[in-house]
Design a protein around this motif. Structure first.
Motif, PDB file in Angstrom:
ATOM      1  N   THR A  94     161.459  73.629  74.207  1.00 64.39           N
ATOM      2  CA  THR A  94     160.868  73.870  75.523  1.00 64.39           C
ATOM      3  C   THR A  94     159.359  73.697  75.481  1.00 64.39           C
ATOM      4  O   THR A  94     158.768  73.009  76.318  1.00 64.39           O
ATOM      5  N   LYS A  95     158.719  74.346  74.510  1.00 64.91           N
ATOM      6  CA  LYS A  95     157.273  74.224  74.348  1.00 64.91           C
ATOM      7  C   LYS A  95     156.907  74.607  72.922  1.00 64.91           C
ATOM      8  O   LYS A  95     157.706  75.225  72.204  1.00 64.91           O
ATOM      9  N   VAL A  96     155.695  74.239  72.533  1.00 61.07           N
ATOM     10  CA  VAL A  96     155.157  74.604  71.231  1.00 61.07           C
ATOM     11  C   VAL A  96     153.791  75.229  71.451  1.00 61.07           C
ATOM     12  O   VAL A  96     152.981  74.722  72.233  1.00 61.07           O
ATOM     13  N   CYS A  97     153.539  76.362  70.788  1.00 62.35           N
ATOM     14  CA  CYS A  97     152.244  77.042  70.885  1.00 62.35           C
ATOM     15  C   CYS A  97     151.568  77.083  69.522  1.00 62.35           C
ATOM     16  O   CYS A  97     152.240  77.254  68.503  1.00 62.35           O
ATOM     17  N   PHE A  98     150.259  76.956  69.522  1.00 71.66           N
ATOM     18  CA  PHE A  98     149.451  77.138  68.325  1.00 71.66           C
ATOM     19  C   PHE A  98     148.534  78.334  68.562  1.00 71.66           C
ATOM     20  O   PHE A  98     147.824  78.379  69.576  1.00 71.66           O
ATOM     21  N   CYS A  99     148.543  79.290  67.649  1.00 77.47           N
ATOM     22  CA  CYS A  99     147.726  80.492  67.780  1.00 77.47           C
ATOM     23  C   CYS A  99     146.699  80.548  66.652  1.00 77.47           C
ATOM     24  O   CYS A  99     147.056  80.407  65.475  1.00 77.47           O
ATOM     25  N   GLY A 100     145.437  80.747  67.046  1.00 81.43           N
ATOM     26  CA  GLY A 100     144.380  80.791  66.044  1.00 81.43           C
ATOM     27  C   GLY A 100     143.024  80.957  66.681  1.00 81.43           C
ATOM     28  O   GLY A 100     142.900  81.354  67.849  1.00 81.43           O
ATOM     29  N   GLU A 101     141.981  80.628  65.934  1.00 82.10           N
ATOM     30  CA  GLU A 101     140.609  80.732  66.429  1.00 82.10           C
ATOM     31  C   GLU A 101     140.342  79.643  67.471  1.00 82.10           C
ATOM     32  O   GLU A 101     140.809  78.511  67.322  1.00 82.10           O
ATOM     33  N   HIS A 102     139.574  79.996  68.490  1.00 80.63           N
ATOM     34  CA  HIS A 102     139.385  79.083  69.618  1.00 80.63           C
ATOM     35  C   HIS A 102     138.742  77.764  69.202  1.00 80.63           C
ATOM     36  O   HIS A 102     139.178  76.693  69.650  1.00 80.63           O
ATOM     37  N   GLU A 103     137.728  77.810  68.361  1.00 84.36           N
ATOM     38  CA  GLU A 103     137.055  76.577  67.956  1.00 84.36           C
ATOM     39  C   GLU A 103     138.003  75.666  67.186  1.00 84.36           C
ATOM     40  O   GLU A 103     137.981  74.440  67.347  1.00 84.36           O
ATOM     41  N   ASP A 104     138.844  76.262  66.361  1.00 80.02           N
ATOM     42  CA  ASP A 104     139.845  75.481  65.633  1.00 80.02           C
ATOM     43  C   ASP A 104     140.841  74.857  66.605  1.00 80.02           C
ATOM     44  O   ASP A 104     141.238  73.689  66.466  1.00 80.02           O
ATOM     45  N   LEU A 105     141.238  75.620  67.618  1.00 78.78           N
ATOM     46  CA  LEU A 105     142.185  75.113  68.608  1.00 78.78           C
ATOM     47  C   LEU A 105     141.579  73.997  69.460  1.00 78.78           C
ATOM     48  O   LEU A 105     142.287  73.073  69.873  1.00 78.78           O
ATOM     49  N   LEU A 106     140.287  74.062  69.718  1.00 81.04           N
ATOM     50  CA  LEU A 106     139.628  72.981  70.456  1.00 81.04           C
ATOM     51  C   LEU A 106     139.706  71.677  69.668  1.00 81.04           C
ATOM     52  O   LEU A 106     139.968  70.608  70.238  1.00 81.04           O
ATOM     53  N   ARG A 107     139.495  71.758  68.343  1.00 80.63           N
ATOM     54  CA  ARG A 107     139.609  70.556  67.514  1.00 80.63           C
ATOM     55  C   ARG A 107     141.058  70.068  67.474  1.00 80.63           C
ATOM     56  O   ARG A 107     141.323  68.861  67.523  1.00 80.63           O
ATOM     57  N   LEU A 108     141.982  71.013  67.409  1.00 80.23           N
ATOM     58  CA  LEU A 108     143.392  70.651  67.405  1.00 80.23           C
ATOM     59  C   LEU A 108     143.788  69.986  68.725  1.00 80.23           C
ATOM     60  O   LEU A 108     144.576  69.030  68.724  1.00 80.23           O
ATOM     61  N   LYS A 109     143.256  70.471  69.820  1.00 79.00           N
ATOM     62  CA  LYS A 109     143.575  69.873  71.118  1.00 79.00           C
ATOM     63  C   LYS A 109     143.206  68.398  71.149  1.00 79.00           C
ATOM     64  O   LYS A 109     143.938  67.564  71.696  1.00 79.00           O
ATOM     65  N   THR A 110     142.080  68.063  70.550  1.00 81.74           N
ATOM     66  CA  THR A 110     141.663  66.662  70.477  1.00 81.74           C
ATOM     67  C   THR A 110     142.666  65.850  69.663  1.00 81.74           C
ATOM     68  O   THR A 110     143.067  64.748  70.051  1.00 81.74           O
ATOM     69  N   GLN A 111     143.104  66.395  68.518  1.00 80.47           N
ATOM     70  CA  GLN A 111     144.103  65.707  67.691  1.00 80.47           C
ATOM     71  C   GLN A 111     145.402  65.484  68.464  1.00 80.47           C
ATOM     72  O   GLN A 111     145.981  64.391  68.443  1.00 80.47           O
ATOM     73  N   LEU A 112     145.856  66.532  69.147  1.00 77.19           N
ATOM     74  CA  LEU A 112     147.121  66.455  69.877  1.00 77.19           C
ATOM     75  C   LEU A 112     147.046  65.444  71.014  1.00 77.19           C
ATOM     76  O   LEU A 112     147.990  64.678  71.245  1.00 77.19           O
ATOM     77  N   HIS A 113     145.921  65.434  71.705  1.00 72.42           N
ATOM     78  CA  HIS A 113     145.771  64.494  72.815  1.00 72.42           C
ATOM     79  C   HIS A 113     145.773  63.056  72.306  1.00 72.42           C
ATOM     80  O   HIS A 113     146.387  62.175  72.923  1.00 72.42           O
ATOM     81  N   GLU A 114     145.107  62.829  71.190  1.00 74.83           N
ATOM     82  CA  GLU A 114     145.087  61.479  70.620  1.00 74.83           C
ATOM     83  C   GLU A 114     146.486  61.044  70.181  1.00 74.83           C
ATOM     84  O   GLU A 114     146.846  59.871  70.298  1.00 74.83           O
ATOM     85  N   ALA A 115     147.280  61.977  69.688  1.00 77.94           N
ATOM     86  CA  ALA A 115     148.612  61.640  69.182  1.00 77.94           C
ATOM     87  C   ALA A 115     149.658  61.549  70.287  1.00 77.94           C
ATOM     88  O   ALA A 115     150.552  60.697  70.236  1.00 77.94           O
ATOM     89  N   LEU A 116     149.533  62.400  71.308  1.00 76.98           N
ATOM     90  CA  LEU A 116     150.594  62.505  72.314  1.00 76.98           C
ATOM     91  C   LEU A 116     150.237  61.878  73.650  1.00 76.98           C
ATOM     92  O   LEU A 116     151.126  61.534  74.437  1.00 76.98           O
ATOM     93  N   GLY A 117     148.942  61.745  73.918  1.00 74.07           N
ATOM     94  CA  GLY A 117     148.500  61.141  75.176  1.00 74.07           C
ATOM     95  C   GLY A 117     149.064  61.853  76.391  1.00 74.07           C
ATOM     96  O   GLY A 117     149.057  63.081  76.470  1.00 74.07           O
ATOM     97  N   GLU A 118     149.597  61.079  77.336  1.00 78.44           N
ATOM     98  CA  GLU A 118     150.111  61.638  78.584  1.00 78.44           C
ATOM     99  C   GLU A 118     151.559  62.112  78.464  1.00 78.44           C
ATOM    100  O   GLU A 118     152.165  62.516  79.464  1.00 78.44           O
TER     101      GLU A 118
END
Length: 271
Positions: free
Chosen positions: A144-168
């Motif tokens: 249904t969904k996947v969540c990542f829990c951690g420090e906000h700055e780390d999650l901001l970097r992860l968001k960039t990775q995820l967007h590059e990999a998954l796009g729209e």
């Protein structure tokens, strides 16, 4: 005329100890007495929310999993949306450059790779808990969904990775400062509320909604009467600067706002 009121749970209806206060329950009952439909719109799992709703005897529609599931007041599932396998596969199998913990949700529950007792504090009153699994071997055909829990700055970097990999192919949003969610595309509380309103014959203009995080943005921005919590993420306040900001969830600010609105509908509210 308000015909429906939608509420986020964590940081909005729930106090910091993750309970619903008596003043809040009284205010919700007063809305129902006015024939105003209630919607609980949350990132929490439907299994947990159905338990909470039944325990409190709340007559409410349920938007769970940040819009991935919609339940009627009788508990019937009227909408479901999952991540496609081509999105779930890399999410679960790829080694992401992050220290955040990964959490997978499907209709059977909440799954993660290692014990994280601190996360259970948010679920202490419902008793809802994760199941420990080997994430690499989980099925990817009904996530249904996947969540990542951690420090906000780390999650901001992860968001960039995820967007590059998954796009729209996926929708990324912060349901809290320390929680980044990967949802099906177009899946959010606002879209779910729109679908529920269309099914119920209610205009979004006749709805009010309350929230505190970026996963509430679409819902708050789409209704006729959106309200932001005083403890909200600064990004949410910045994105919706025209909406009123009320008090903190620790003081049951929603109940104070609703009581004023019910008793003095034509007078301005001051937190």
């Amino acid at each position: 005329m308000v015909r429906l009121a939608a509420f986020d749970m964590d940081g909005t209806l729930l106090m910091p100890d993750h309970r619903l206060g008596e003043a809040t329950l009284t205010a919700l009952a007063r809305l129902r007495d006015r024939d105003i439909a209630l919607v609980l719109a949350t990132g929490r799992h439907a299994l947990e929310m159905q338990h909470i709703v039944s325990t409190l005897a709340l007559d409410a529609f349920l938007i769970a999993g940040n819009g991935t599931r919609i339940h009627t007041q009788e508990g019937e599932v009227v909408h479901r949306q999952d991540l496609t396998a081509d999105v779930a596969e890399p999410l679960l199998r790829q080694a992401w450059d992050t220290k955040a913990s990964m959490h997978i949700f499907n209709d059977d529950g909440w799954f993660t790779g290692r014990a994280l007792p601190a996360l259970l504090q948010a679920h202490v009153y419902s008793g809802f808990s994760y199941q420990i699994v080997d994430v690499k071997h989980m099925s990817t055909d009904r996530v249904t969904k996947v969540c990542f829990c951690g420090e906000h700055e780390d999650l901001l970097r992860l968001k960039t990775q995820l967007h590059e990999a998954l796009g729209e192919r996926a929708h990324l949003c912060f349901s809290g400062v320390d929680c980044l969610e990967v949802l099906p595309p177009g899946c959010n509380k606002g879209a779910a509320l729109a679908a529920l309103c269309e099914r119920s014959g209610i205009s979004l203009a006749d709805c009010m909604a309350f929230g505190d995080a970026m996963n509430d943005r679409e819902m708050l921005g789409s209704v006729g009467h959106g309200v932001i919590m005083g403890n909200a993420m600064p990004q949410l306040i910045a994105e919706l600067p025209h909406l009123p900001v009320i008090g903190h969830c620790r003081s049951q600010a929603v109940s104070h706002y609703l009581t004023h609105w019910l008793d003095n509908p034509h007078q301005p509210y001051s937190p």
